[in-house]
Design an enzyme around this catalytic site. Structure first.
Site, PDB file in Angstrom:
ATOM      1  N   ASP A  39       7.937  -9.746  -7.568  1.00 39.30           N
ATOM      2  CA  ASP A  39       8.648  -8.472  -7.425  1.00 39.30           C
ATOM      3  C   ASP A  39       9.412  -8.408  -6.110  1.00 39.30           C
ATOM      4  O   ASP A  39       9.190  -9.216  -5.203  1.00 39.30           O
ATOM      5  CB  ASP A  39       7.667  -7.300  -7.507  1.00 39.30           C
ATOM      6  N   GLU A  60       3.555  -6.958  -5.505  1.00 40.35           N
ATOM      7  CA  GLU A  60       3.105  -7.224  -4.131  1.00 40.35           C
ATOM      8  C   GLU A  60       3.644  -6.162  -3.204  1.00 40.35           C
ATOM      9  O   GLU A  60       2.936  -5.621  -2.362  1.00 40.35           O
ATOM     10  CB  GLU A  60       3.584  -8.618  -3.684  1.00 40.35           C
TER      11      GLU A  60
HETATM   12 ZN   LIG Z   1       7.174 -10.777   0.239  1.00 39.17          ZN
END
Ligand SMILES: [Zn+2]
Length: 392
Positions: A84, A145
């Site tokens: 992401d 993340e």
């Molecule tokens: Zn990163």
């Protein structure tokens, strides 16, 4: 075509440009996941998707690529990157100009962390091509993340066979190795007072803003000590000047390189709020969330020598240093798999000015390959699965 130590620069750059142009802000990683799956399956490796999509409320789970080792008596090694990006991350138009790749200035570039994905895919290509001996690999591409390490948190420890590993996700120049990173905890506090008419019956009210102000004035904020920082980042409450405010919401955080420092400042922050409320008859509801544990790469960890040796082979100078942020490495280490976290040289990530040099993009891929080769060497010297993990 330029080949440097097996890296095909043009192919790597093309792959990278494709990866960044597939928008994947947190919780919308399905398209980039499909692309990764395509590349990996074409190379003949298997890809699993775990159940993290539900946990993170996104459209993809974490991808786990399992690459069998050439010698099954060796440890399995974890290699990690996240799929992401932050926003604005749709419609990314990568521009290659001289020795750098940038976005067109309207979006981020997404080299964080697609430089790592491109490198890992390229590394797989090379392992396929050279047919060289290598340890078993688990390559994990996480989701969400940037939304709080959610994919890594949802990753099941039991789904991984790895004894140790390497995360490729840090800001900083190529060669930067994270030695420590803070633990973080976040507080959502609701301060409850009592509403009353401010002009007619102020003595019937309990002002939540007064409680919040008194509490905050007593908190240890900013750089609390060498290892610890604390911040009140948001405060909201109140309606009008003629009403004694009965509710204030406060959002704050504490970070510390030591878990004890984190606990101490958490308690101190809670106590300031509880005391200030008690002083004038209000109450507080405190909701703490542990964002992630502290991360350390001990000075005697063999992971350091793996990385330093790998860097030496390809003329990258190792730079050791602490970071103020959290990454998937904190979570994975917290789950009991020792990992090192390495920078790939992307600059000004999380901004519209994000860029990476062609040199670093290529060297990063080369570094991944060298790390796997270095692990192979070490694993041949200690051919018991997991033997090295205890020195990590
Ligand atoms: Zn990163």
């Amino acid at each position: 075509m330029h080949f440097t130590m097996g890296i095909d620069q043009e192919r790597l750059v093309a792959d990278f440009m494709t990866l960044v142009s597939i928008g994947s802000p947190s919780r919308d990683e399905a398209h980039v996941a499909a692309y990764i799956r395509g590349v990996v399956e074409e190379l003949g490796f298997t890809v699993e998707e775990d159940g993290a999509a539900d946990d993170v409320q996104g459209n993809s789970g974490n991808l786990i690529v399992r690459v069998p080792g050439t010698n099954e008596r060796q440890s399995t090694i974890l290699l990690m990157a996240h799929m992401d990006t932050v926003s604005p991350g749709y419609g990314i138009q990568p521009i290659r100009l001289n020795d750098r790749i940038t976005s067109d200035g309207k979006t981020i570039l997404g080299a964080d962390d697609k430089a790592a994905i491109a490198g890992l895919l390229h590394m797989l290509r090379i392992l396929r091509m050279t047919k060289e001996p290598h340890p078993a690999l688990e390559i994990v591409f996480t989701v969400s993340e940037e939304a709080g390490l959610l994919g890594a948190k949802a990753l099941q420890r039991e789904s991984l066979a790895s004894s140790y590993g390497f995360v490729f996700d840090s800001a900083g120049p190529l060669g930067f190795i994270v030695t420590e990173g803070p633990a973080q905890a976040k507080l959502q506090a609701i301060v409850n007072g009592r509403a009353a008419h401010a002009g007619i019956a102020p003595e019937k009210g309990i002002n939540a803003i007064t409680i919040a102000a008194n509490a905050i004035s007593r908190m240890h904020l900013g750089r609390v000590d060498e290892y610890t920082t604390a911040n009140v980042g948001r405060i909201a409450g109140g309606f009008a000047t003629n009403i004694v405010c009965d509710r204030v919401e406060i959002n704050a955080e504490v970070r510390s390189l030591h878990d004890e420092g984190l606990q101490r400042e958490r308690l101190a922050m809670s106590a300031s709020l509880e005391q200030a409320a008690q002083d004038i008859g209000g109450t507080v509801d405190l909701h703490w969330i542990d964002s992630y544990p502290a991360f350390t790469l001990p000075a005697d960890s063999f992971l350091r020598s793996v990385v330093v040796n790998a860097m030496e082979h390809i003329d990258i100078s190792p730079i050791f240093g602490a970071t103020g942020g959290g990454s998937d490495a904190n979570i994975i280490a917290g789950k009991g798999i020792p990992v090192a976290n390495l920078a790939l040289g992307y600059q000004q990530n999380h901004t519209l000015e994000e860029w990476i040099s062609l040199h670093d993009l290529m060297k990063g891929a080369e570094l991944m390959l060298e790390i796997v080769r270095e692990c192979q060497k070490l694993e041949c010297a200690y051919p018991t699965p997991g033997a090295l993990g205890q020195f990590a």
